[in-house]
Design a protein around this motif. Structure first.
Motif, short mmCIF file in Angstrom:
data_model
loop_
_atom_site.label_atom_id
_atom_site.label_comp_id
_atom_site.label_asym_id
_atom_site.label_seq_id
_atom_site.Cartn_x
_atom_site.Cartn_y
_atom_site.Cartn_z
N SER A 166 0.83 -1.21 0.00
CA SER A 166 0.00 0.00 0.00
C SER A 166 0.86 1.25 0.00
O SER A 166 0.59 2.22 -0.72
N ARG B 133 2.52 1.69 -3.40
CA ARG B 133 1.55 2.22 -4.37
C ARG B 133 1.35 3.72 -4.21
O ARG B 133 1.18 4.45 -5.18
N GLU C 220 2.07 4.95 -7.96
CA GLU C 220 0.82 4.94 -8.73
C GLU C 220 0.24 6.34 -8.86
O GLU C 220 0.29 7.14 -7.91
N PRO D 20 -3.47 5.43 -6.31
CA PRO D 20 -3.22 4.21 -5.53
C PRO D 20 -4.46 3.34 -5.35
O PRO D 20 -4.34 2.13 -5.12
N PRO E 157 -4.65 0.87 -8.91
CA PRO E 157 -3.26 0.65 -9.32
C PRO E 157 -3.15 0.07 -10.72
O PRO E 157 -3.95 -0.79 -11.13
N ARG F 260 0.34 -0.33 -11.84
CA ARG F 260 1.69 -0.90 -11.83
C ARG F 260 1.76 -2.16 -10.97
O ARG F 260 2.25 -3.19 -11.40
N LEU F 261 1.31 -2.04 -9.75
CA LEU F 261 1.40 -3.12 -8.77
C LEU F 261 -0.03 -3.58 -8.44
O LEU F 261 -0.75 -2.91 -7.71
N TYR G 226 0.43 -10.91 -5.88
CA TYR G 226 0.59 -9.64 -6.60
C TYR G 226 1.27 -9.89 -7.94
O TYR G 226 2.06 -10.83 -8.09
N GLN H 173 2.91 -0.30 -18.50
CA GLN H 173 2.29 0.57 -17.51
C GLN H 173 1.90 1.93 -18.04
O GLN H 173 0.85 2.46 -17.72
#
Length: 228
Positions: free
Chosen positions: A197, A200, A204, A207, A210, A212-213, A221, A227
């Motif tokens: 978290s 992110r 991000e 967040p 998201p 990316r992650l 994950y 991206q």
């Protein structure tokens, strides 16, 4: 380590101001008042970066840029009082790394200089992971978004590096914990989810959504390959 900067600028007052200001940030600035003098100094000594005025008394700064770039990959930041966008476009096409219109704030000059030096170092290395505007630099233990350094703890950076190193693969929490063996796992006693978290929040744009992650429910994950 003091970095050596060549400033090719015929305005003596401006050149001295730039030299003094950058000197406070541990840069050593050598001033050349003409294009010919600047080219000679660059050939003789070599510098970490060149600040190049577009309008010089003996030659066109664009020609100086072309000559430097023909035999040297040194980062070049053009300083231009001209307002025509075409001059800037041509300069970038000739190989300049960035430009800064006059008059400029010294702080912006410093920021742009640091940015081109950082990019120059990054391009010489193959261990940096790049995902669009996100760079993950294991030597510096830094993650950067568009040049901005993300505020991550060392443990959070290592967690991000592990996941980015397996981009496109779903990683379970058990896999991540095993990959972190040898680290102080007490730092993760509030669970990997909390650290994800916080990562992110830094990498991000949103967040809460998201890109990316990404969480794979019930599995772990996945760090996205594509991206931006």
């Amino acid at each position: 380590m003091t970095q050596q900067i060549l400033l090719i600028e015929d305005d003596a007052r401006l050149a001295e101001m730039v030299r003094d200001y950058l000197g406070e940030s541990d840069f050593a600035v050598t001033i050349a008042a003409t294009g010919a003098e600047g080219l000679a100094l660059q050939r003789q000594r070599g510098f970490d970066a060149v600040l190049l005025d577009l309008m010089l008394p003996d030659t066109d700064g664009l020609e100086v840029c072309r000559t430097i770039r023909a035999g040297d990959g040194v980062p070049i930041l053009m300083l231009t009082a001209k307002g025509e966008p075409m001059d800037r476009i041509v300069g970038l096409e000739l190989g300049a790394d960035d430009y800064l219109p006059k008059p400029f704030e010294p702080r912006e000059l410093l920021a742009r200089l640091r940015a081109i030096l950082r990019r120059g170092r990054s391009e010489e290395r193959s261990d940096i992971l790049r995902f669009g505007s996100l760079e993950i630099d294991p030597q510096a233990m830094e993650a950067r978004i568009g040049g901005r350094v993300c505020a991550l703890t060392p443990h959070q950076f290592k967690l991000l590096h592990i996941m980015a190193g397996s981009a496109g693969r779903v990683l379970s929490r058990d896999y991540i914990m095993n990959a972190l063996k040898g680290e102080d796992l007490a730092a993760f006693d509030r669970s990997i989810d909390v650290h994800v978290s916080r990562i992110r929040a830094e990498i991000e744009e949103d967040p809460n959504r998201p890109r990316r992650l990404i969480t794979v429910r019930g599995a772990g994950y996945v760090f996205a390959r594509s991206q931006d």
